[in-house]
Design a protein around this motif. Sequence first.
Motif, PDB file in Angstrom:
ATOM      1  N   ILE A 147      12.736  51.829 -47.093  1.00  0.00           N
ATOM      2  CA  ILE A 147      11.388  51.430 -46.707  1.00  0.00           C
ATOM      3  C   ILE A 147      11.384  51.025 -45.228  1.00  0.00           C
ATOM      4  N   PRO A 148      10.431  51.529 -44.431  1.00  0.00           N
ATOM      5  CA  PRO A 148      10.433  51.217 -42.995  1.00  0.00           C
ATOM      6  C   PRO A 148      10.004  49.788 -42.703  1.00  0.00           C
ATOM      7  N   ILE A 149      10.828  49.080 -41.975  1.00  0.00           N
ATOM      8  CA  ILE A 149      10.552  47.699 -41.566  1.00  0.00           C
ATOM      9  C   ILE A 149      10.891  47.565 -40.088  1.00  0.00           C
ATOM     10  N   GLU A 150       9.944  47.073 -39.300  1.00  0.00           N
ATOM     11  CA  GLU A 150      10.131  46.976 -37.854  1.00  0.00           C
ATOM     12  C   GLU A 150       9.783  45.578 -37.340  1.00  0.00           C
ATOM     13  N   HIS A 151      10.452  45.201 -36.260  1.00  0.00           N
ATOM     14  CA  HIS A 151      10.166  43.962 -35.546  1.00  0.00           C
ATOM     15  C   HIS A 151       9.061  44.239 -34.534  1.00  0.00           C
ATOM     16  N   ILE A 152       7.938  43.516 -34.631  1.00  0.00           N
ATOM     17  CA  ILE A 152       6.831  43.725 -33.711  1.00  0.00           C
ATOM     18  C   ILE A 152       6.432  42.386 -33.090  1.00  0.00           C
ATOM     19  N   GLY A 153       5.368  42.420 -32.279  1.00  0.00           N
ATOM     20  CA  GLY A 153       4.905  41.191 -31.642  1.00  0.00           C
ATOM     21  C   GLY A 153       5.753  40.827 -30.431  1.00  0.00           C
ATOM     22  N   SER A 154       5.390  39.742 -29.806  1.00  0.00           N
ATOM     23  CA  SER A 154       6.039  39.359 -28.554  1.00  0.00           C
ATOM     24  C   SER A 154       7.499  38.985 -28.719  1.00  0.00           C
ATOM     25  N   THR A 155       7.893  38.483 -29.900  1.00  0.00           N
ATOM     26  CA  THR A 155       9.309  38.140 -30.077  1.00  0.00           C
ATOM     27  C   THR A 155      10.184  39.383 -30.114  1.00  0.00           C
ATOM     28  N   SER A 156       9.567  40.565 -30.206  1.00  0.00           N
ATOM     29  CA  SER A 156      10.343  41.813 -30.234  1.00  0.00           C
ATOM     30  C   SER A 156      10.518  42.428 -28.850  1.00  0.00           C
ATOM     31  N   VAL A 157       9.939  41.802 -27.825  1.00  0.00           N
ATOM     32  CA  VAL A 157      10.004  42.336 -26.457  1.00  0.00           C
ATOM     33  C   VAL A 157      10.907  41.431 -25.619  1.00  0.00           C
ATOM     34  N   PRO A 158      12.032  41.918 -25.132  1.00  0.00           N
ATOM     35  CA  PRO A 158      12.962  41.093 -24.348  1.00  0.00           C
ATOM     36  C   PRO A 158      12.291  40.403 -23.166  1.00  0.00           C
ATOM     37  N   ASN A 159      12.622  39.127 -23.002  1.00  0.00           N
ATOM     38  CA  ASN A 159      12.186  38.314 -21.859  1.00  0.00           C
ATOM     39  C   ASN A 159      10.703  37.961 -21.869  1.00  0.00           C
ATOM     40  N   LEU A 160      10.026  38.205 -22.991  1.00  0.00           N
ATOM     41  CA  LEU A 160       8.607  37.875 -23.089  1.00  0.00           C
ATOM     42  C   LEU A 160       8.442  36.564 -23.860  1.00  0.00           C
ATOM     43  N   GLU A 173      -2.744  51.717 -37.808  1.00  0.00           N
ATOM     44  CA  GLU A 173      -2.223  50.353 -37.592  1.00  0.00           C
ATOM     45  C   GLU A 173      -0.740  50.405 -37.214  1.00  0.00           C
ATOM     46  N   TRP A 174       0.026  51.184 -37.959  1.00  0.00           N
ATOM     47  CA  TRP A 174       1.459  51.318 -37.690  1.00  0.00           C
ATOM     48  C   TRP A 174       1.703  51.887 -36.296  1.00  0.00           C
ATOM     49  N   GLU A 175       1.032  52.981 -35.979  1.00  0.00           N
ATOM     50  CA  GLU A 175       1.250  53.662 -34.704  1.00  0.00           C
ATOM     51  C   GLU A 175       0.868  52.786 -33.519  1.00  0.00           C
ATOM     52  N   GLU A 176      -0.237  52.063 -33.615  1.00  0.00           N
ATOM     53  CA  GLU A 176      -0.672  51.223 -32.493  1.00  0.00           C
ATOM     54  C   GLU A 176       0.292  50.075 -32.249  1.00  0.00           C
ATOM     55  N   LYS A 177       0.741  49.435 -33.306  1.00  0.00           N
ATOM     56  CA  LYS A 177       1.652  48.301 -33.129  1.00  0.00           C
ATOM     57  C   LYS A 177       3.006  48.760 -32.578  1.00  0.00           C
ATOM     58  N   MET A 178       3.482  49.897 -33.044  1.00  0.00           N
ATOM     59  CA  MET A 178       4.746  50.412 -32.549  1.00  0.00           C
ATOM     60  C   MET A 178       4.614  50.902 -31.106  1.00  0.00           C
ATOM     61  N   THR A 179       3.497  51.556 -30.802  1.00  0.00           N
ATOM     62  CA  THR A 179       3.275  52.075 -29.447  1.00  0.00           C
ATOM     63  C   THR A 179       3.182  50.936 -28.441  1.00  0.00           C
ATOM     64  N   PHE A 180       2.454  49.884 -28.789  1.00  0.00           N
ATOM     65  CA  PHE A 180       2.310  48.731 -27.893  1.00  0.00           C
ATOM     66  C   PHE A 180       3.665  48.077 -27.640  1.00  0.00           C
ATOM     67  N   ARG A 181       4.420  47.846 -28.698  1.00  0.00           N
ATOM     68  CA  ARG A 181       5.751  47.239 -28.552  1.00  0.00           C
ATOM     69  C   ARG A 181       6.654  48.084 -27.669  1.00  0.00           C
ATOM     70  N   ASP A 182       6.714  49.377 -27.959  1.00  0.00           N
ATOM     71  CA  ASP A 182       7.632  50.254 -27.227  1.00  0.00           C
ATOM     72  C   ASP A 182       7.244  50.394 -25.760  1.00  0.00           C
ATOM     73  N   TYR A 183       5.939  50.380 -25.482  1.00  0.00           N
ATOM     74  CA  TYR A 183       5.500  50.490 -24.081  1.00  0.00           C
ATOM     75  C   TYR A 183       5.906  49.246 -23.294  1.00  0.00           C
ATOM     76  N   LEU A 184       5.726  48.075 -23.879  1.00  0.00           N
ATOM     77  CA  LEU A 184       6.119  46.844 -23.180  1.00  0.00           C
ATOM     78  C   LEU A 184       7.633  46.786 -22.995  1.00  0.00           C
ATOM     79  N   ARG A 185       8.368  47.254 -23.965  1.00  0.00           N
ATOM     80  CA  ARG A 185       9.826  47.273 -23.834  1.00  0.00           C
ATOM     81  C   ARG A 185      10.267  48.160 -22.679  1.00  0.00           C
ATOM     82  N   ALA A 186       9.535  49.248 -22.460  1.00  0.00           N
ATOM     83  CA  ALA A 186       9.935  50.234 -21.449  1.00  0.00           C
ATOM     84  C   ALA A 186       9.317  49.985 -20.076  1.00  0.00           C
ATOM     85  N   ASN A 187       8.332  49.093 -19.999  1.00  0.00           N
ATOM     86  CA  ASN A 187       7.605  48.865 -18.741  1.00  0.00           C
ATOM     87  C   ASN A 187       7.518  47.368 -18.461  1.00  0.00           C
TER      88      ASN A 187
END
Length: 211
Positions: free
Chosen positions: A75-88, A153-167
């Motif tokens: 089952i897919p489980i992901e860490h999201i939100g600000s605690t999932s973005v380094p240094n945020l 919902e899944w795609e937006e939360k993952m996209t937002f997290r991944d973009y902040l991680r990369a930028n």
Amino acid sequence: MQEKVGTCADCGTTIYCENGFLNGVLSENKTLKCFTCDKPKHQDHVQLSSYQPNWPVTFAGERSFILQQLDDPDIPIEHIGSTSVPNLSAKPIIDILLGIENLDEFSYYIGPLAQAGYEYVPKPELRTRRFFKKETDTNDTFHLHICEWKGTEWEEKMTFRDYLRANSESAQAYEFLKTQLAEAYKEERSVYTEKKGSFIQSILALAYKKG
């Protein structure tokens, strides 16, 4: 099937039982309260913490525990939100996203998640996800969100997290905004959350444009 069991001692809201679960809380002295009245006042307080390197480790441990309780290693489980973005900086809450094929079948997970310490909190305003929370003796707080895997919902939360991680510049801009909002609306968490909406949408637009 719903069965009325009483009313909230504070506001009079009807408390009912549906499929074995209350839409409220029964205290140790047998007093019934709805989720809104039972919510501690401090939960509306916005307090940001500096980034903690142990947040991903805490998530990883909790993810393993949830998978064990659900007896479903795939089952897919992901860490999201600000605690999932380094240094945020972030509210010290580990947000977890759990994906299922059909959101209408989310009630199947209420029992197993309750065994893992998660309380289902009905939120009628949430149309594309379901919300659970857990607090531990070690003061860790987890918010678990169930939504349809690879749905909007899944795609937006993952996209937002991944973009902040990369930028990092966008992550810094988000941190600046959150700091301002936390000061302006420190006793109004719902407003704090709402005011972040336009920034989140702007990041999603950038991410999809870069696609």
